[in-house]
Structures are given as C-alpha cells and as structure tokens.
Design a protein around this motif. Structure first.
Motif, PDB file in Angstrom:
ATOM      1  N   SER A 101      -0.159 -15.654  -3.316  1.00  8.53           N
ATOM      2  CA  SER A 101       0.752 -16.213  -2.319  1.00  8.53           C
ATOM      3  C   SER A 101       0.576 -15.254  -1.050  1.00  8.53           C
ATOM      4  CB  SER A 101       2.057 -15.858  -2.867  1.00  8.53           C
ATOM      5  OG  SER A 101       3.242 -15.853  -1.967  1.00  8.53           O
ATOM      6  N   ARG A 102       0.921 -15.882  -0.082  1.00 10.37           N
ATOM      7  CA  ARG A 102       0.632 -15.145   1.171  1.00 10.37           C
ATOM      8  C   ARG A 102       2.119 -14.547   1.959  1.00 10.37           C
ATOM      9  NH1 ARG A 102      -2.917 -18.024   5.536  1.00 10.37           N
ATOM     10  NH2 ARG A 102      -2.505 -16.015   6.313  1.00 10.37           N
ATOM     11  N   VAL A 103       3.113 -14.811   0.934  1.00  9.98           N
ATOM     12  CA  VAL A 103       4.218 -14.582   1.446  1.00  9.98           C
ATOM     13  C   VAL A 103       5.243 -13.730   0.791  1.00  9.98           C
ATOM     14  CG1 VAL A 103       4.363 -16.725   3.023  1.00  9.98           C
ATOM     15  CG2 VAL A 103       5.328 -16.720   0.691  1.00  9.98           C
ATOM     16  N   ALA A 104       4.776 -13.196  -0.079  1.00  7.65           N
ATOM     17  CA  ALA A 104       5.426 -12.320  -1.190  1.00  7.65           C
ATOM     18  C   ALA A 104       5.983 -10.966  -0.454  1.00  7.65           C
ATOM     19  CB  ALA A 104       4.795 -11.789  -2.421  1.00  7.65           C
ATOM     20  N   LYS A 105       6.946 -10.338  -0.946  1.00 13.48           N
ATOM     21  CA  LYS A 105       7.696  -9.205  -0.322  1.00 13.48           C
ATOM     22  C   LYS A 105       6.785  -8.100  -1.008  1.00 13.48           C
ATOM     23  CE  LYS A 105      11.547  -6.319   0.637  1.00 13.48           C
ATOM     24  NZ  LYS A 105      13.009  -6.242   0.660  1.00 13.48           N
ATOM     25  N   THR A 106       6.075  -7.290  -0.517  1.00 13.42           N
ATOM     26  CA  THR A 106       4.951  -6.171  -1.157  1.00 13.42           C
ATOM     27  C   THR A 106       5.655  -4.783  -0.079  1.00 13.42           C
ATOM     28  OG1 THR A 106       3.246  -6.417   0.496  1.00 13.42           O
ATOM     29  CG2 THR A 106       3.443  -7.866  -1.402  1.00 13.42           C
ATOM     30  N   PRO A 107       5.106  -3.765  -0.832  1.00 11.17           N
ATOM     31  CA  PRO A 107       5.520  -2.508  -0.431  1.00 11.17           C
ATOM     32  C   PRO A 107       4.766  -2.328   0.851  1.00 11.17           C
ATOM     33  CG  PRO A 107       4.648  -2.188  -2.648  1.00 11.17           C
ATOM     34  CD  PRO A 107       4.580  -3.661  -2.199  1.00 11.17           C
TER      35      PRO A 107
END
Length: 167
Positions: A118-124
């Motif tokens: 996915s290009r829109v995940a909430k990542t650190p």
C-alpha cells in the motif's frame, strides 16, 4: 577543609552520573545486525531492543518492520519498509538477499519480494509503504515500491501526500 567540601561534592555527583550512564548502556545493548541466521528465516525480534539499520530508530512494533538477510547469515533490521528500501539501494548483494516484511493482513513476516505494498499506510517514518500478502486495488509490487521510494514519491513528499490522501 571547608574549601574541599564543594569540590568533593562535585566529584561525587559526577561519579554518580557516570555510574548511572554506564549501567544504562550495559542494560540497553541495541541489536542492529544479527549474525548466524544461516536458515535465512525472520529473526524473532525483541521490541525496544532492536534498532533500524538505516535511520537508527528503535523498533517498537513488528508492524511495518522489515529484515534483510545476506548469504552469510547476517540480518539487518528496519522499523519501516521505506528505510529498508533506502538501505537496500546501496548494498552489493541485492540479488542474493532474503527480504522479510511484516504483513498488515496476515500479521506475520512474509517474503518482501512477493509482497504487495500500500502507498498510504501509517508507518513509523511516514513513508507510507505497508506490506500485504494479498493484493488489493491500488497496491504495488516490490520493484514499484523501491522505485517510488528511491524517487522520493512517498508520503513524506507533500505533493504525493496530497495526491494520495487528499490532505
């Protein structure tokens, strides 16, 4: 003697501070590279004890984490798939590397080369690339993820963020 008391007090305080820092450093030996992974399986990481090889952040959750294993069994750890992509670009064993990414849909480490992103995940690190085992509309493959990351086309770019999230 009265002049020595302030000096002795300062030395005692410095000794206490040094002792505290030394004891803390002994307790928190962070793992950046793990050796001996000749089976090339995902390493069972201890949260808050492993450190991202690229950005230096402490890995506090398995979600969004990644691991890269070399042919000689060395394993590097990342808190964000984007960090792994940046680091991956500069290694000389790309073709032989085994890549593990933590999957959002199956909650386990999966092959990073066959994962969907996915290009829109909430990542650190806010790059936005979340790994999935099952493909959904809008997901991209490993090579596309690398390309977008290396071109800076991720959620840290305000124009990309606007386009993808409408924010």
């Amino acid at each position: 003697m009265k002049k020595l008391i302030p000096i002795l007090t300062i030395f005692v305080l410095i000794a206490i501070v040094v002792t505290i820092f030394l004891s803390m450093s002994e307790q928190k030996k962070m793992v950046v590279i793990h050796s001996g992974n000749h089976e090339k399986k995902p390493v069972d990481i201890t949260l808050n004890h492993f450190q991202d090889t690229q950005c230096g952040m402490t890995i506090t959750t398995k979600e969004n984490s990644a691991q890269v294993v070399s042919a000689d069994g060395k394993t590097w750890f990342f808190d964000d798939v984007g960090c792994m992509a940046l680091w991956f670009e500069n290694i000389d064993f790309k073709d032989e590397a085994t890549i593990w990414v933590y999957s959002h849909d199956t909650n386990r480490y999966i092959n990073g080369r066959t994962a969907w992103y996915s290009r829109v995940a909430k990542t650190p690190m806010s790059y936005g690339f979340g790994a999935y085992e099952k493909k959904k509309d809008g997901f991209i493959d490993f090579n596309q993820m690398l390309l977008y990351m290396l071109r800076g086309e991720n959620l840290t770019d305000p124009y990309v963020k606007q386009k993808l999230l409408g924010k």
